[in-house]
Design an enzyme around this catalytic site. Structure first.
Site, PDB file in Angstrom:
ATOM      1  N   ASP A  77       3.334   1.827  -7.690  1.00  0.00           N
ATOM      2  CA  ASP A  77       2.403   2.588  -6.866  1.00  0.00           C
ATOM      3  C   ASP A  77       1.430   1.685  -6.111  1.00  0.00           C
ATOM      4  O   ASP A  77       1.025   1.993  -4.989  1.00  0.00           O
ATOM      5  CB  ASP A  77       1.620   3.585  -7.734  1.00  0.00           C
ATOM      6  CG  ASP A  77       2.480   4.761  -8.176  1.00  0.00           C
ATOM      7  OD1 ASP A  77       3.486   5.044  -7.503  1.00  0.00           O
ATOM      8  OD2 ASP A  77       2.147   5.385  -9.194  1.00  0.00           O
ATOM      9  N   GLY A  78       1.051   0.554  -6.726  1.00  0.00           N
ATOM     10  CA  GLY A  78       0.174  -0.382  -6.025  1.00  0.00           C
ATOM     11  C   GLY A  78       0.824  -0.928  -4.768  1.00  0.00           C
ATOM     12  O   GLY A  78       0.170  -1.098  -3.731  1.00  0.00           O
TER      13      GLY A  78
END
Length: 280
Positions: A64-65
């Site tokens: 997700d980062g």
């Protein structure tokens, strides 16, 4: 299957060992389909990314980062993002490494839908000077950083005083960010299509300790009070050291993040349960 004159840009997280080999494998497959392809690490400046302005699709390899970084790069250009999960949670990603060919084939063939997510724009002012401006998909945080003390923050909404927070920090989140740091700090979960802004204090001390959901279109002002200073972070990345009197103005960004989806349109709640409910 070709996306015409557009380029498929593959962004990979160099800190994930499997990411670069997968990027190269994916690029070779796309070229076999007659597709224009570009590859780049996701930790370089956007101006150094080949094919960004021409991208018809951005594929993000990581967690997700990595998707948050891809969203910041893609936003000014409007290119949709397809996330391949090489991280731990993968709440925003669309597919796993084992199924990327099937999913990417669907996207290239136009068998997908576009999901738009609201972004935030934060402007940091120091007196009459604008220090910086940035856009976030998840959240903007004004907090203590590595310092072991609370920060005092004067917060206003549309120019009217809301509260003074004494806390480790204050999270200003989108609906997308409501399942990230804001959730860990005790905030509510908002459906991703909402355009509300969420305020969540982090470890408040003798001050308002409840999250606040603000209406669409508001402008939030956060002014640093006291002598301790603070840190401004945008989607988890430190953007500036704050001084007493500095004010961060947060509002809806003119940009949105677009995700290429092949899942059903009601996927969010199933993903929510799958990712957040512990399995016995």
């Amino acid at each position: 299957m070709s996306m015409g004159q557009g380029t498929v840009l593959i962004l990979f997280n160099r800190n994930v060992p499997a990411a670069q080999p997968l990027a190269e494998e994916m690029a070779a497959w796309l070229q076999q389909q007659g597709q224009s392809v570009a590859i780049s690490r996701n930790d370089v400046d956007a101006a150094e990314v080949p094919g960004l302005e021409q991208a018809a699709l951005i594929v993000s390899l990581g967690g997700d980062g990595s998707l948050l970084r891809a969203a910041q790069m893609a936003a000014p250009h409007g290119a949709p993002i397809l996330g391949v999960n090489l991280g731990r949670v993968g709440f925003l990603t669309e597919t796993e490494p084992q199924t990327w060919r099937e999913v990417l084939s669907q996207v290239l063939a136009g068998e997908h839908w576009l999901e738009e997510r609201m972004m935030l724009c934060v402007t940091l002012n120091r007196g009459a000077e604008e220090v910086c401006q940035a856009h976030a998909l998840n959240d903007v945080v004004v907090g203590r950083g590595a310092r072991a003390h609370v920060v005092r923050l004067q917060v206003s909404v549309d120019g009217g005083r809301l509260a003074t927070y004494a806390a480790d920090g204050l999270i200003v989140a989108t609906a997308t960010g409501s399942t990230a740091y804001a959730l860990a700090a005790g905030g509510p979960i908002l459906p991703p299509q909402l355009r509300n802004i969420l305020l969540v204090p982090v470890a408040p001390h003798l001050s308002m300790d409840r999250p606040v959901v603000l209406s669409e279109g508001v402008k939030v002002g956060i002014q640093v009070d006291g002598d301790e200073g603070a840190v401004l972070t945008v989607d988890g990345a430190v953007r500036a050291e704050l001084e007493t009197g500095d004010e961060a103005i947060v509002a809806a960004s003119p940009y949105v993040t677009r995700f290429a989806r092949v899942k059903e349109t009601n996927y969010f709640y199933r993903t929510l349960v799958a990712r957040l409910v512990p399995r016995n």
